[in-house]
Scaffold this active site. Structure first.
Site, PDB file in Angstrom:
ATOM      1  N   ILE A  36       0.834  -1.211   0.000  1.00  9.52           N
ATOM      2  CA  ILE A  36       0.000   0.000   0.000  1.00  9.52           C
ATOM      3  C   ILE A  36       0.871   1.264   0.000  1.00  9.52           C
ATOM      4  O   ILE A  36       0.421   2.324  -0.441  1.00  9.52           O
ATOM      5  CB  ILE A  36      -0.965  -0.036   1.210  1.00  9.52           C
ATOM      6  CG1 ILE A  36      -2.179   0.827   0.961  1.00  9.52           C
ATOM      7  CG2 ILE A  36      -0.276   0.335   2.501  1.00  9.52           C
ATOM      8  CD1 ILE A  36      -3.326   0.565   1.926  1.00  9.52           C
ATOM      9  N   GLU A 105       6.379  -4.820  11.002  1.00  5.99           N
ATOM     10  CA  GLU A 105       5.152  -4.071  11.333  1.00  5.99           C
ATOM     11  C   GLU A 105       3.951  -5.006  11.410  1.00  5.99           C
ATOM     12  O   GLU A 105       3.107  -4.872  12.297  1.00  5.99           O
ATOM     13  CB  GLU A 105       4.947  -3.004  10.249  1.00  5.99           C
ATOM     14  CG  GLU A 105       3.707  -2.148  10.375  1.00  5.99           C
ATOM     15  CD  GLU A 105       3.471  -1.326   9.110  1.00  5.99           C
ATOM     16  OE1 GLU A 105       2.299  -1.109   8.789  1.00  5.99           O
ATOM     17  OE2 GLU A 105       4.453  -0.926   8.451  1.00  5.99           O
ATOM     18  N   VAL A 106       3.864  -5.934  10.480  1.00  5.80           N
ATOM     19  CA  VAL A 106       2.693  -6.821  10.408  1.00  5.80           C
ATOM     20  C   VAL A 106       3.127  -8.244  10.793  1.00  5.80           C
ATOM     21  O   VAL A 106       3.970  -8.839  10.117  1.00  5.80           O
ATOM     22  CB  VAL A 106       2.090  -6.826   8.985  1.00  5.80           C
ATOM     23  CG1 VAL A 106       0.876  -7.744   8.935  1.00  5.80           C
ATOM     24  CG2 VAL A 106       1.714  -5.415   8.556  1.00  5.80           C
ATOM     25  N   HIS A 110       5.834 -12.375   5.722  1.00  4.22           N
ATOM     26  CA  HIS A 110       5.752 -11.865   4.346  1.00  4.22           C
ATOM     27  C   HIS A 110       7.141 -11.566   3.834  1.00  4.22           C
ATOM     28  O   HIS A 110       8.042 -11.209   4.599  1.00  4.22           O
ATOM     29  CB  HIS A 110       4.882 -10.607   4.264  1.00  4.22           C
ATOM     30  CG  HIS A 110       5.263  -9.534   5.240  1.00  4.22           C
ATOM     31  ND1 HIS A 110       4.924  -9.597   6.569  1.00  4.22           N
ATOM     32  CD2 HIS A 110       5.962  -8.379   5.088  1.00  4.22           C
ATOM     33  CE1 HIS A 110       5.379  -8.522   7.195  1.00  4.22           C
ATOM     34  NE2 HIS A 110       6.028  -7.772   6.315  1.00  4.22           N
TER      35      HIS A 110
HETATM   36  P1  5GP Z   1       6.931  -5.033   7.595  1.00  2.06           P
HETATM   37  O1  5GP Z   1       7.564  -3.851   8.250  1.00  2.06           O
HETATM   38  O2  5GP Z   1       5.994  -5.772   8.519  1.00  2.06           O
HETATM   39  O3  5GP Z   1       7.939  -5.932   6.947  1.00  2.06           O
HETATM   40  O4  5GP Z   1       6.095  -4.462   6.378  1.00  2.06           O
HETATM   41  C1  5GP Z   1       4.701  -4.404   6.341  1.00  2.06           C
HETATM   42  C2  5GP Z   1       4.316  -3.802   5.010  1.00  2.06           C
HETATM   43  O5  5GP Z   1       2.915  -3.920   4.867  1.00  2.06           O
HETATM   44  C3  5GP Z   1       4.656  -2.316   4.850  1.00  2.06           C
HETATM   45  O6  5GP Z   1       5.501  -2.140   3.714  1.00  2.06           O
HETATM   46  C4  5GP Z   1       3.289  -1.643   4.667  1.00  2.06           C
HETATM   47  O7  5GP Z   1       3.314  -0.585   3.733  1.00  2.06           O
HETATM   48  C5  5GP Z   1       2.423  -2.791   4.204  1.00  2.06           C
HETATM   49  N1  5GP Z   1       1.026  -2.668   4.557  1.00  2.06           N
HETATM   50  C6  5GP Z   1       0.509  -2.337   5.778  1.00  2.06           C
HETATM   51  N2  5GP Z   1      -0.831  -2.350   5.743  1.00  2.06           N
HETATM   52  C7  5GP Z   1      -1.169  -2.705   4.482  1.00  2.06           C
HETATM   53  C8  5GP Z   1      -2.432  -2.890   3.832  1.00  2.06           C
HETATM   54  O8  5GP Z   1      -3.509  -2.725   4.403  1.00  2.06           O
HETATM   55  N3  5GP Z   1      -2.397  -3.260   2.521  1.00  2.06           N
HETATM   56  C9  5GP Z   1      -1.219  -3.442   1.851  1.00  2.06           C
HETATM   57  N4  5GP Z   1      -1.304  -3.802   0.563  1.00  2.06           N
HETATM   58  N5  5GP Z   1      -0.018  -3.277   2.441  1.00  2.06           N
HETATM   59  C10 5GP Z   1      -0.004  -2.913   3.735  1.00  2.06           C
END
Ligand code: 5GP
Length: 127
Positions: A36, A105-106, A110
């Protein structure tokens, strides 16, 4: 280490169809969609459909079928997006953040696939 999975995380909601996504590829065990907030011209997130928190969780506990499916999906996306290093020297980067130090973050495993421009060095330094 036993992981507890938070089924209210945003990717779990995407997998349940509660939140829309811009799908790039869907297979039996894997979903890939555009980030996103893209950090590069190509920024695809690849997630297993199973409830895994981070890469080691997936690598240790997922079935062979899930692991193969996931890795083939990563390969397919690189091909679909013309990211494979070749004569053009394009290439890409895959990133899997985990936990606090990895700044995840999530909390659903992934892999980020980033490409479409030179990506700089692997780590930005301190902080
Ligand atoms: P992390 O820091 O967990 O590796 O990355 C999480 C990623 O998920 C971030 O790049 C963020 O932009 C993406 N993200 C968070 N919420 C959403 C969402 O609702 N939809 C999509 N497509 N990406 C998301």
């Amino acid at each position: 280490m036993p992981y507890s999975y938070d089924d209210q995380n945003i990717f779990a909601k995407i997998l349940r169809g509660e939140i829309p996504n811009d799908t790039v590829l869907e297979t039996e065990h894997t979903l890939a969609f555009n980030d996103i907030q893209p950090q590069a011209p190509v920024h695809v997130l690849v997630i297993p459909k199973g409830a895994y928190v981070c890469h080691d969780h997936f690598a240790l506990e997922a079935s062979d079928a899930e692991i193969i499916d996931f890795n083939r999906a990563v390969g397919q996306i690189c091909s679909m997006k013309n990211l494979q290093p070749g004569e053009d020297g394009a290439g890409y980067r895959t990133i899997a953040n985990a936990g606090e130090h990895g700044v995840q973050e999530v909390p659903h495993f992934h892999i980020h696939i980033l490409g479409g421009r030179p990506l700089g060095r692997m780590l930005s330094g301190s902080g």
